[in-house]
Design a protein around this motif. Sequence first.
Motif, mmCIF file in Angstrom:
data_model
loop_
_atom_site.group_PDB
_atom_site.id
_atom_site.type_symbol
_atom_site.label_atom_id
_atom_site.label_comp_id
_atom_site.label_asym_id
_atom_site.label_seq_id
_atom_site.Cartn_x
_atom_site.Cartn_y
_atom_site.Cartn_z
ATOM 1 N N LEU A 40 42.333 48.164 38.084
ATOM 2 C CA LEU A 40 43.362 47.120 38.001
ATOM 3 C C LEU A 40 44.037 47.098 36.632
ATOM 4 C CD1 LEU A 40 41.922 43.986 39.818
ATOM 5 C CD2 LEU A 40 43.970 45.295 40.395
ATOM 6 N N ASP A 41 43.263 47.395 35.612
ATOM 7 C CA ASP A 41 43.815 47.366 34.271
ATOM 8 C C ASP A 41 44.802 48.511 34.050
ATOM 9 O OD1 ASP A 41 43.739 46.054 31.660
ATOM 10 O OD2 ASP A 41 42.975 47.971 30.940
ATOM 11 N N PRO A 55 48.142 47.408 37.172
ATOM 12 C CA PRO A 55 48.212 45.994 37.560
ATOM 13 C C PRO A 55 49.167 45.820 38.734
ATOM 14 C CG PRO A 55 48.662 46.304 35.207
ATOM 15 C CD PRO A 55 48.698 47.649 35.833
ATOM 16 N N GLY A 56 48.834 44.888 39.618
ATOM 17 C CA GLY A 56 49.723 44.609 40.731
ATOM 18 C C GLY A 56 49.448 45.453 41.952
ATOM 19 N N ILE A 85 40.539 37.716 37.693
ATOM 20 C CA ILE A 85 41.776 38.281 38.236
ATOM 21 C C ILE A 85 42.603 37.153 38.831
ATOM 22 C CG2 ILE A 85 40.782 40.542 38.816
ATOM 23 C CD1 ILE A 85 40.655 39.522 41.756
ATOM 24 N N GLU A 97 49.569 40.920 45.387
ATOM 25 C CA GLU A 97 49.424 41.646 44.125
ATOM 26 C C GLU A 97 48.242 41.090 43.342
ATOM 27 O OE1 GLU A 97 53.753 43.319 42.790
ATOM 28 O OE2 GLU A 97 53.064 41.441 41.931
ATOM 29 N N THR A 98 47.463 41.977 42.848
ATOM 30 C CA THR A 98 46.293 41.582 42.076
ATOM 31 C C THR A 98 46.409 42.125 40.659
ATOM 32 O OG1 THR A 98 44.952 41.725 44.088
ATOM 33 C CG2 THR A 98 43.777 41.641 42.006
ATOM 34 N N ARG A 99 46.092 41.271 39.690
ATOM 35 C CA ARG A 99 46.111 41.734 38.298
ATOM 36 C C ARG A 99 45.061 40.980 37.498
ATOM 37 N NH1 ARG A 99 51.065 42.441 37.097
ATOM 38 N NH2 ARG A 99 51.942 42.209 39.163
#
Lengths: 164, 164
Positions: B60-61, B64-65, B95, B108-110
């Motif tokens: 994720l890092d 992102p998204g 997150i 979207e995940t960040r």
Amino acid sequence: MVVNAYIIDAVRRMVCMRMSFDERLGSHFKRVEQELQAAKSAAVKPAGLTVPQYAALFVLDEQPGISAAELARRCAVTPQTMTTILRNLEAGGLIERTPHPLHKHVIETRPTPAGRKALDQADKRATGVERRLAAAFSEEEAETLRALLARVSETLTTDPILKS
Amino acid sequence: MVVNAYIIDAVRRMVCMRMSFDERLGSHFKRVEQELQAAKSAAVKPAGLTVPQYAALFVLDEQPGISAAELARRCAVTPQTMTTILRNLEAGGLIERTPHPLHKHVIETRPTPAGRKALDQADKRATGVERRLAAAFSEEEAETLRALLARVSETLTTDPILKS
DNA sequence: TGACGACCATCAGAACTCTGATTAGTGTCT
DNA sequence: AGACACTAATCAGAGTTCTGATGGTCGTCA
């Protein structure tokens, strides 16, 4: 234009780029273990077993009457995990558990005829997977692989990682 | 009295003795993977993370998204498993998930700042494990190991085990 | 436009795995 | 006899993982 690999590496560290997945031996192990698990799982499934159940039955067939704690050590799981596995095996009628005649707090576990039958069926296919795997390597390569794996194991267990 | 190893092996097959644990490459992989898992787990634990959570945050890092489904593919787990992991990460505030502006069914995940902090902390120690592991091998040995692992992987995935 | 297939997200159920804690029997040492 | 340590079994709780099933959205193609 020639780019020095050392400089690339130094820059990576400066910008805090992390170690990539591919650099990590761990990711390779994970993938292999996952695939192996999937192959074994598919192999023992027709017998109605999971891989841990197969492992437990395997040891039980060699040493009937063994205690759950000892079984856990042989299968490299915790006693709690083995309790779960045995519960499921017993529910399926593949093992039977009786109190030890002398030591009252020990319960003897042994496979039932149905358990032995399931084990036989699963073992044929599981061994097939292992044989196919072994066939992909020469005896020398297999020995090298075993030695390297042993080194990994030794590094992980002797290193003071857990104390840091 | 001299005993022929070939005969011993033949007898073993006749009495249906099974392939021993040590003969099976699978058991070596399992042990190594288990130890590696334990070392990694201990490494990322101080940051409040589990290994799969660390892996998810890691990807994720870098991206992102990304969607949960894509994340699952990168981390080599099923989408269902990733849903569980993300639920736990979100509950911990590491997150945040927001609906995609265009594709409404995509979320979207960040990582949050707290998530990035935990990742940094975990990554330092996780990388330490990998470095220590790498230090136990020469570059040539590491390459051999990677090649052998790749062969195992290829054997397992191309072999018609799953269809048998 | 409408149908179909592909993909995303998620629920439900099951199994395995761990850490931590509890209960109880066995053996030893004072 | 009593205290202590060890071992066995198990409960409780949490996390990861799978298979199977459901519902929703997007794109394409007739």
